[in-house]
Design a protein around this motif. Structure first.
Motif, PDB file in Angstrom:
ATOM      1  N   UNK A   1     -89.644  13.987  -5.464  1.00 49.54           N
ATOM      2  CA  UNK A   1     -89.678  13.389  -4.121  1.00 49.54           C
ATOM      3  C   UNK A   1     -90.650  12.215  -4.085  1.00 49.54           C
ATOM      4  N   UNK A   2     -91.791  12.381  -4.707  1.00 45.83           N
ATOM      5  CA  UNK A   2     -92.771  11.299  -4.738  1.00 45.83           C
ATOM      6  C   UNK A   2     -92.243  10.118  -5.546  1.00 45.83           C
ATOM      7  N   UNK A   3     -91.505  10.401  -6.613  1.00 42.90           N
ATOM      8  CA  UNK A   3     -90.909   9.323  -7.416  1.00 42.90           C
ATOM      9  C   UNK A   3     -89.942   8.492  -6.580  1.00 42.90           C
ATOM     10  N   UNK A   4     -89.128   9.187  -5.768  1.00 41.51           N
ATOM     11  CA  UNK A   4     -88.172   8.454  -4.917  1.00 41.51           C
ATOM     12  C   UNK A   4     -88.914   7.569  -3.922  1.00 41.51           C
ATOM     13  N   UNK A   5     -90.000   8.115  -3.340  1.00 42.15           N
ATOM     14  CA  UNK A   5     -90.794   7.341  -2.383  1.00 42.15           C
ATOM     15  C   UNK A   5     -91.397   6.100  -3.058  1.00 42.15           C
ATOM     16  N   UNK A   6     -91.967   6.282  -4.247  1.00 39.56           N
ATOM     17  CA  UNK A   6     -92.595   5.164  -4.953  1.00 39.56           C
ATOM     18  C   UNK A   6     -91.569   4.104  -5.331  1.00 39.56           C
ATOM     19  N   UNK A   7     -90.380   4.548  -5.749  1.00 44.81           N
ATOM     20  CA  UNK A   7     -89.318   3.596  -6.114  1.00 44.81           C
ATOM     21  C   UNK A   7     -88.908   2.742  -4.928  1.00 44.81           C
ATOM     22  N   UNK A   8     -88.883   3.369  -3.747  1.00 44.80           N
ATOM     23  CA  UNK A   8     -88.492   2.635  -2.530  1.00 44.80           C
ATOM     24  C   UNK A   8     -89.611   1.709  -2.049  1.00 44.80           C
ATOM     25  N   UNK A   9     -90.878   2.092  -2.305  1.00 48.99           N
ATOM     26  CA  UNK A   9     -92.027   1.379  -1.743  1.00 48.99           C
ATOM     27  C   UNK A   9     -92.480   0.209  -2.615  1.00 48.99           C
TER      28      UNK A   9
ATOM     29  N   UNK B   1     -92.358  -2.790  -5.542  1.00 47.10           N
ATOM     30  CA  UNK B   1     -91.371  -3.839  -5.793  1.00 47.10           C
ATOM     31  C   UNK B   1     -90.915  -3.894  -7.251  1.00 47.10           C
ATOM     32  N   UNK B   2     -91.854  -4.082  -8.189  1.00 43.94           N
ATOM     33  CA  UNK B   2     -91.439  -4.272  -9.583  1.00 43.94           C
ATOM     34  C   UNK B   2     -91.948  -3.179 -10.522  1.00 43.94           C
ATOM     35  N   UNK B   3     -92.712  -2.213  -9.994  1.00 48.77           N
ATOM     36  CA  UNK B   3     -93.223  -1.120 -10.826  1.00 48.77           C
ATOM     37  C   UNK B   3     -92.094  -0.193 -11.257  1.00 48.77           C
ATOM     38  N   UNK B   4     -92.091   0.176 -12.539  1.00 48.30           N
ATOM     39  CA  UNK B   4     -91.109   1.141 -13.060  1.00 48.30           C
ATOM     40  C   UNK B   4     -91.660   2.541 -12.823  1.00 48.30           C
ATOM     41  N   UNK B   5     -90.891   3.407 -12.153  1.00 45.51           N
ATOM     42  CA  UNK B   5     -91.336   4.762 -11.832  1.00 45.51           C
ATOM     43  C   UNK B   5     -90.581   5.757 -12.710  1.00 45.51           C
ATOM     44  N   UNK B   6     -91.335   6.595 -13.433  1.00 44.87           N
ATOM     45  CA  UNK B   6     -90.750   7.577 -14.343  1.00 44.87           C
ATOM     46  C   UNK B   6     -91.112   8.978 -13.879  1.00 44.87           C
ATOM     47  N   UNK B   7     -90.112   9.865 -13.822  1.00 38.24           N
ATOM     48  CA  UNK B   7     -90.382  11.246 -13.428  1.00 38.24           C
ATOM     49  C   UNK B   7     -90.651  12.081 -14.677  1.00 38.24           C
ATOM     50  N   UNK B   8     -91.831  12.721 -14.717  1.00 35.19           N
ATOM     51  CA  UNK B   8     -92.187  13.519 -15.880  1.00 35.19           C
ATOM     52  C   UNK B   8     -93.687  13.715 -15.971  1.00 35.19           C
TER      53      UNK B   8
ATOM     54  N   UNK C   1    -101.516  -4.626  -8.266  1.00 35.24           N
ATOM     55  CA  UNK C   1    -101.482  -5.367  -9.536  1.00 35.24           C
ATOM     56  C   UNK C   1    -100.081  -5.672 -10.041  1.00 35.24           C
ATOM     57  N   UNK C   2     -99.022  -5.130  -9.386  1.00 32.38           N
ATOM     58  CA  UNK C   2     -97.682  -5.254  -9.976  1.00 32.38           C
ATOM     59  C   UNK C   2     -97.172  -6.697 -10.032  1.00 32.38           C
ATOM     60  N   UNK C   3     -97.737  -7.596  -9.234  1.00 26.56           N
ATOM     61  CA  UNK C   3     -97.278  -8.996  -9.279  1.00 26.56           C
ATOM     62  C   UNK C   3     -97.843  -9.733 -10.495  1.00 26.56           C
ATOM     63  N   UNK C   4     -98.896  -9.159 -11.132  1.00 23.28           N
ATOM     64  CA  UNK C   4     -99.545  -9.844 -12.262  1.00 23.28           C
ATOM     65  C   UNK C   4     -99.398  -9.100 -13.588  1.00 23.28           C
ATOM     66  N   UNK C   5     -99.044  -7.827 -13.523  1.00 23.18           N
ATOM     67  CA  UNK C   5     -98.963  -7.017 -14.737  1.00 23.18           C
ATOM     68  C   UNK C   5     -97.629  -6.264 -14.782  1.00 23.18           C
ATOM     69  N   UNK C   6     -97.241  -5.838 -15.984  1.00 21.61           N
ATOM     70  CA  UNK C   6     -96.083  -4.952 -16.130  1.00 21.61           C
ATOM     71  C   UNK C   6     -96.582  -3.527 -15.939  1.00 21.61           C
ATOM     72  N   UNK C   7     -96.148  -2.883 -14.858  1.00 18.42           N
ATOM     73  CA  UNK C   7     -96.705  -1.585 -14.478  1.00 18.42           C
ATOM     74  C   UNK C   7     -95.641  -0.492 -14.541  1.00 18.42           C
ATOM     75  N   UNK C   8     -96.039   0.660 -15.122  1.00 20.83           N
ATOM     76  CA  UNK C   8     -95.214   1.875 -15.087  1.00 20.83           C
ATOM     77  C   UNK C   8     -96.044   3.001 -14.493  1.00 20.83           C
ATOM     78  N   UNK C   9     -95.415   3.828 -13.653  1.00 22.24           N
ATOM     79  CA  UNK C   9     -96.060   5.029 -13.108  1.00 22.24           C
ATOM     80  C   UNK C   9     -95.305   6.250 -13.626  1.00 22.24           C
ATOM     81  N   UNK C  10     -96.041   7.233 -14.131  1.00 25.76           N
ATOM     82  CA  UNK C  10     -95.462   8.514 -14.519  1.00 25.76           C
ATOM     83  C   UNK C  10     -95.906   9.548 -13.492  1.00 25.76           C
ATOM     84  N   UNK C  11     -94.928  10.174 -12.816  1.00 26.90           N
ATOM     85  CA  UNK C  11     -95.219  11.095 -11.713  1.00 26.90           C
ATOM     86  C   UNK C  11     -94.332  12.337 -11.843  1.00 26.90           C
ATOM     87  N   UNK C  12     -94.922  13.503 -11.617  1.00 26.29           N
ATOM     88  CA  UNK C  12     -94.191  14.765 -11.775  1.00 26.29           C
ATOM     89  C   UNK C  12     -93.206  15.032 -10.647  1.00 26.29           C
ATOM     90  N   UNK C  13     -93.600  14.762  -9.406  1.00 30.90           N
ATOM     91  CA  UNK C  13     -92.790  15.153  -8.246  1.00 30.90           C
ATOM     92  C   UNK C  13     -91.576  14.239  -8.065  1.00 30.90           C
TER      93      UNK C  13
END
Length: 457
Positions: A264-272, A274-281, A250-262
C-alpha cells in the motif's frame, strides 16, 4: 529555567539529559512509569506520570510557574492540546511542540495565539531529511551544518593519507589556498578533542571540523582528503516519512530508488513521487539487491524505524559494493558502535532534533545549536548586541575576549559577508558569531558572553 518536558521517549529523554546537566529545573511527564523511573534514576529531575495534555497533570508538573513547555510525545494532537492548555490556563511564556503530520505543518496559520498557540514547531522528520540532504550534497563529509541561512557551513571530514595537508601544520592552509579563508574549529583524534593551533599537525584519520563560506567548502575539503566523486545514484531503504521527503527533495538531481515492504505504501509513493523508482520488497533480500545493481549505487540509505533492520541491510549493501552507506540509528548506544566500519555514517534522529530545541532554551540571543560528534561538543550561532559598555564582546577583538576553556570563535557573519575569525577581528553589534564548545559544562559561560547590560554583574 523551569522547563516541563512532555514525553520520555528518545527525544524527550535526550533533551532532559542535556538540560539537567545545565542547572535547569526539569520535570518530565509521561504515561509510561518504567520510562520515568529509568530517567529519574539517571538524572536529577522530577517526573510525573499521566497524560500531558490534562490540566491536572500539567499543574502537578508545575505549570503554574513554568518558563517553558516542550511537548514531544508521539502524538501530534496531544502535543498541540497541551500547548493550548498551557497557554489558556497557565500562561506559559514559551510553548514548543513536535508535530510530524505534514497536513498540519503545511497550514502555518493554525499555529498562532488565536488558534493553536505554539511558539516553535519541531518536525524531526524534516530536520533529519535536511541533515541527510546536506551529506549527499557534500560527498566525503561526516557532518554538514548551515549557519546564517546557509551563508557559512561547518563541515566534518576524516583526513586521509595522501591529503595535501596531512602531516603539515594548520598554518599551511593559508599558503596552500591563498584565495580561500577558512578556519579549523576542532579536531578529534582517536575520539579525544584537540584545540587547533597554528602549529597543530593534521594526522591521517583525524576528524577535522572546519568552517568556511559555502562557496569555498569543496576547495577546503580537497586539502584534507581526496575528493569523492559526485553522487548520482541513491538507493533508499524505507519509504516512511523521511524516505518520502528525502526522495522528493533530491529526485530532480539524482537517480533515486526506494525499497519499501508495504504494498500500500509503495502504491502511495508511486503516485506521489515524480521520477523515483519504487520497489516493493526488503533491503535485506540479497537477490533483490543484486537484481537492482546495488554495486552501482553511490549512496545506500537505511531509513526505516527498525535499527537492526537498518544495520543489517546497510552491511549487506556495503558487502555487495555500495560506495557509501548511511544508516538511521534510533538507539544512541548503537551509534558509536557502528559508525566508521562498514557503515560510513550513523545518523541519530534525536541528536539532530535536539539542536533545534536547545536553540530555544539557551539564554542570550542564540539562533542555533548543533551537536558535534553525536553530542561530544556543540557549535553555537549567537547574535552580538549592545555596545562596548553593555556587551562583553561588541567592540572587542577576538584575542581580547575572555573565552571559556575549550571554546573557539570560528566565523562571523556580518550582513551578507562571511568573516573567518582571526585574532584581530573586531565583533560588531548585529554580528552572528559562530562558536565551538568542546566542553559542554562551559555552555552557560558562553551564553553569558552574549547577555547585554545588567545581567553581567
Amino acid at each position: 529555567m523551569k522547563i516541563i518536558i512532555l514525553g520520555a521517549g528518545q527525544v524527550g529523554g535526550t533533551l532532559a539529559e542535556h538540560l539537567a546537566s545545565e542547572a535547569n529545573d526539569i520535570t518530565v511527564v509521561d504515561t509510561d512509569g518504567d520510562r520515568l523511573r529509568d530517567l529519574g534514576d539517571r538524572l536529577d529531575i522530577r517526573t510525573v506520570q499521566g497524560r500531558g495534555s490534562l490540566p491536572t497533570v500539567l499543574r502537578q508538573a508545575g505549570a503554574d510557574d513554568a518558563d517553558m513547555l516542550v511537548a514531544v510525545t508521539n502524538s501530534d494532537e496531544t502535543n498541540m492540546v497541551a500547548c493550548q492548555v498551557a497557554y489558556s490556563l497557565f500562561h506559559t511564556p514559551t510553548k514548543i511542540a513536535r508535530v510530524r503530520e505534514s497536513s498540519y505543518l503545511s497550514r502555518e496559520e493554525l499555529f498562532d495565539n488565536d488558534h493553536i498557540p505554539v511558539d516553535v514547531l519541531i518536525s524531526p522528520e524534516q530536520v533529519v531529511t535536511n541533515y541527510i540532504k546536506r551529506l549527499i550534497e557534500h560527498p566525503g563529509s561526516l557532518q554538514v551544518i548551515d549557519f546564517a541561512e546557509g551563508k557559512a557551513q561547518l563541515v566534518a571530514v576524516k583526513a586521509y593519507y595522501g591529503g595535501p595537508l596531512v602531516g603539515q601544520q594548520l598554518r599551511q592552509i593559508r599558503a596552500h589556498m591563498p584565495n580561500v579563508d577558512t578556519r579549523v574549529a576542532a579536531i578529534f583524534r582517536r575520539d579525544r578533542p584537540i584545540t587547533p593551533r597554528g602549529d597543530t599537525l593534521i594526522e591521517a584519520d583525524d576528524e577535522v571540523f572546519f568552517i568556511a563560506a559555502r562557496k569555498d567548502i569543496r576547495a577546503v575539503m580537497g586539502e584534507l582528503r581526496r575528493l569523492d566523486e559526485t553522487n548520482k545514484r541513491v538507493v533508499i531503504a524505507g519509504g516512511g516519512q523521511i524516505g518520502e521527503r528525502l526522495a522528493e527533495a533530491i529526485e530532480s538531481r539524482y537517480q533515486v530508488k526506494i525499497i519499501e515492504m508495504s504494498p500500500a505504501r509503495c502504491r502511495y509513493l508511486s503516485d506521489t513521487l515524480e521520477s523515483t523508482v519504487v520497489l516493493q520488497g526488503s533491503a535485506s533480500d540479497k537477490d533483490l539487491m543484486l537484481e537492482e545493481n546495488i554495486a552501482d549505487a553511490d549512496i545506500f540509505l537505511a531509513l526505516t524505524n527498525d535499527d537492526e533492520a537498518n544495520i543489517m541491510s546497510s552491511l549487506l549493501a556495503k558487502r555487495l559494493g555500495a560506495r557509501k552507506v548511511m544508516t538511521i540509528i534510533n538507539n544512541p548506544a548503537y551509534v558509536d558502535l557502528v559508525q566508521g566500519g562498514e557503515i560510513d555514517i550513523a545518523i541519530s534522529p534525536q541528536l539532530a532534533t535536539i539542536g533545534t530545541l536547545l536553540a530555544h532554551v539557551r539564554r542570550g540571543d542564540i539562533v542555533s545549536v548543533h551537536s558535534l560528534r553525536r553530542g561530544a561538543a556543540e557549535a553555537i550561532e549567537a547574535v552580538a548586541h549592545g555596545d562596548a559598555k553593555s556587551s562583553k564582546v561588541v567592540g572587542k577583538a577576538i584575542e581580547d575576549i575572555s573565552l571559556p576553556p575549550g571554546t573557539t570563535i570560528g566565523a562571523i557573519i556580518r550582513d551578507e559577508e562571511v568573516l573567518i575569525a582571526h585574532d584581530d577581528t573586531v565583533i560588531e553589534s548585529g554580528d552572528h558569531v559562530i562558536l565551538f564548545v568542546v566542553d559542554k559544562k562551559h555552555i552557560r559561560d558562553v551564553e553569558k558572553l552574549f547577555h547585554v547590560g545588567l545581567s553581567f554583574f
